[in-house]
Design an enzyme around this catalytic site. Structure first.
Site, short mmCIF file in Angstrom:
data_model
loop_
_atom_site.label_atom_id
_atom_site.label_comp_id
_atom_site.label_asym_id
_atom_site.label_seq_id
_atom_site.Cartn_x
_atom_site.Cartn_y
_atom_site.Cartn_z
N LEU A 75 0.85 -1.18 0.00
CA LEU A 75 0.00 0.00 0.00
C LEU A 75 0.89 1.23 0.00
O LEU A 75 2.00 1.20 0.53
CB LEU A 75 -0.87 0.05 1.26
CG LEU A 75 -2.06 -0.90 1.40
CD1 LEU A 75 -2.74 -0.65 2.74
CD2 LEU A 75 -3.05 -0.75 0.27
N ASP A 76 0.40 2.33 -0.56
CA ASP A 76 1.12 3.60 -0.47
C ASP A 76 1.36 3.94 1.00
O ASP A 76 0.54 3.62 1.87
CB ASP A 76 0.31 4.75 -1.08
CG ASP A 76 0.10 4.60 -2.57
OD1 ASP A 76 0.81 3.80 -3.20
OD2 ASP A 76 -0.79 5.30 -3.10
N MET A 77 2.45 4.63 1.27
CA MET A 77 2.79 5.04 2.64
C MET A 77 1.63 5.81 3.29
O MET A 77 1.32 5.62 4.46
CB MET A 77 4.05 5.91 2.61
CG MET A 77 4.51 6.39 3.97
SD MET A 77 6.07 7.29 3.78
CE MET A 77 6.32 7.86 5.46
N THR A 92 -1.56 5.60 2.70
CA THR A 92 -2.80 4.83 2.78
C THR A 92 -2.75 3.89 3.97
O THR A 92 -1.71 3.28 4.24
CB THR A 92 -3.00 4.02 1.49
OG1 THR A 92 -2.97 4.90 0.36
CG2 THR A 92 -4.32 3.27 1.49
N ARG A 143 -5.96 7.22 -6.53
CA ARG A 143 -5.72 8.65 -6.32
C ARG A 143 -5.75 9.41 -7.64
O ARG A 143 -6.36 10.49 -7.74
CB ARG A 143 -4.37 8.84 -5.61
CG ARG A 143 -4.35 8.16 -4.24
CD ARG A 143 -2.95 7.95 -3.69
NE ARG A 143 -2.31 9.21 -3.32
CZ ARG A 143 -1.11 9.28 -2.74
NH1 ARG A 143 -0.44 8.16 -2.46
NH2 ARG A 143 -0.59 10.45 -2.43
#
Length: 202
Positions: free
Chosen positions: A41-43, A45, A148
């Site tokens: 996951l993105d940092m 998120t 996003r």
């Protein structure tokens, strides 16, 4: 397999440099040495991340991701009022090709010429605040920053998004309002479909 609930602001995997070694996978491997990364996951998120216990499980689970046997759903709060044109709040589809914006990494962009096929489904997820809408999102593909960028592309960036929202939209939330709340996947040994839920923290 291990299913973890990642907080916002923690890297999923190590980054470049000694200051970016603390991450979800390193913390998991300190406790379960055979834990292996399957996805990330993105940092910014928060939410559910699965790791494999050992190489066999990692191969099995990677195949499940590649063949789209893994289903993920997210909650997001986006800027502006979004109305579902579908009856009974059925899923809508955003189908816009995405590619990395190399001069402006780590951003991604919509590109008809260079982009890879990228599909996101969305529907309304409950009561929304003033000038914002709570959405449930389902990525069909898994491109970098897909949710996003797709929401920015339709004019409704996620609140708190430091890469894709305007400064005013960034200032409306203390973090990126994106949370991976549901994960379904086949168990690497039994092949039984497992379902996991994480309540949305915002």
């Amino acid at each position: 397999m291990i299913v973890l609930d990642k907080p916002a602001g923690l890297l999923a995997v190590p980054g470049r440099g000694p200051d970016k070694q603390d991450c979800l996978s390193a913390r998991a491997q300190a406790r379960w040495p055979d834990a292996l990364v399957v996805h990330r996951l993105d940092m910014a998120t928060s939410g559910l991340v699965v790791m494999a216990r050992g190489l066999d499980a990692q191969r099995h689970m990677s195949r499940a991701f590649e063949t789209r046997q893994v289903h993920k759903r997210y909650t997001a709060i986006v800027a502006g009022t979004l109305h579902n044109p579908q009856p009974d709040n059925r899923w809508n589809t955003i189908d816009l090709p995405l590619t990395i914006d190399w001069p402006n990494r780590p951003r991604s962009i919509v590109s008809a010429e260079l982009g890879k096929p990228s599909v996101t489904r969305w529907r309304i997820a409950g009561p929304s605040g003033p000038d914002s809408t709570r959405l449930e999102l389902e990525p069909v593909t898994g491109r970098t920053h897909q949710l996003r960028v797709h929401l920015q592309a339709i004019g409704h960036p996620i609140l708190g998004d430091m890469l894709y929202a305007t400064p005013a939209q960034q200032a409306r939330a203390p973090r990126l309002l994106l949370h991976a709340h549901q994960l379904s996947l086949p168990h690497p040994q039994s092949n039984e479909t497992m379902h996991f839920l994480s309540p949305c923290p915002f």
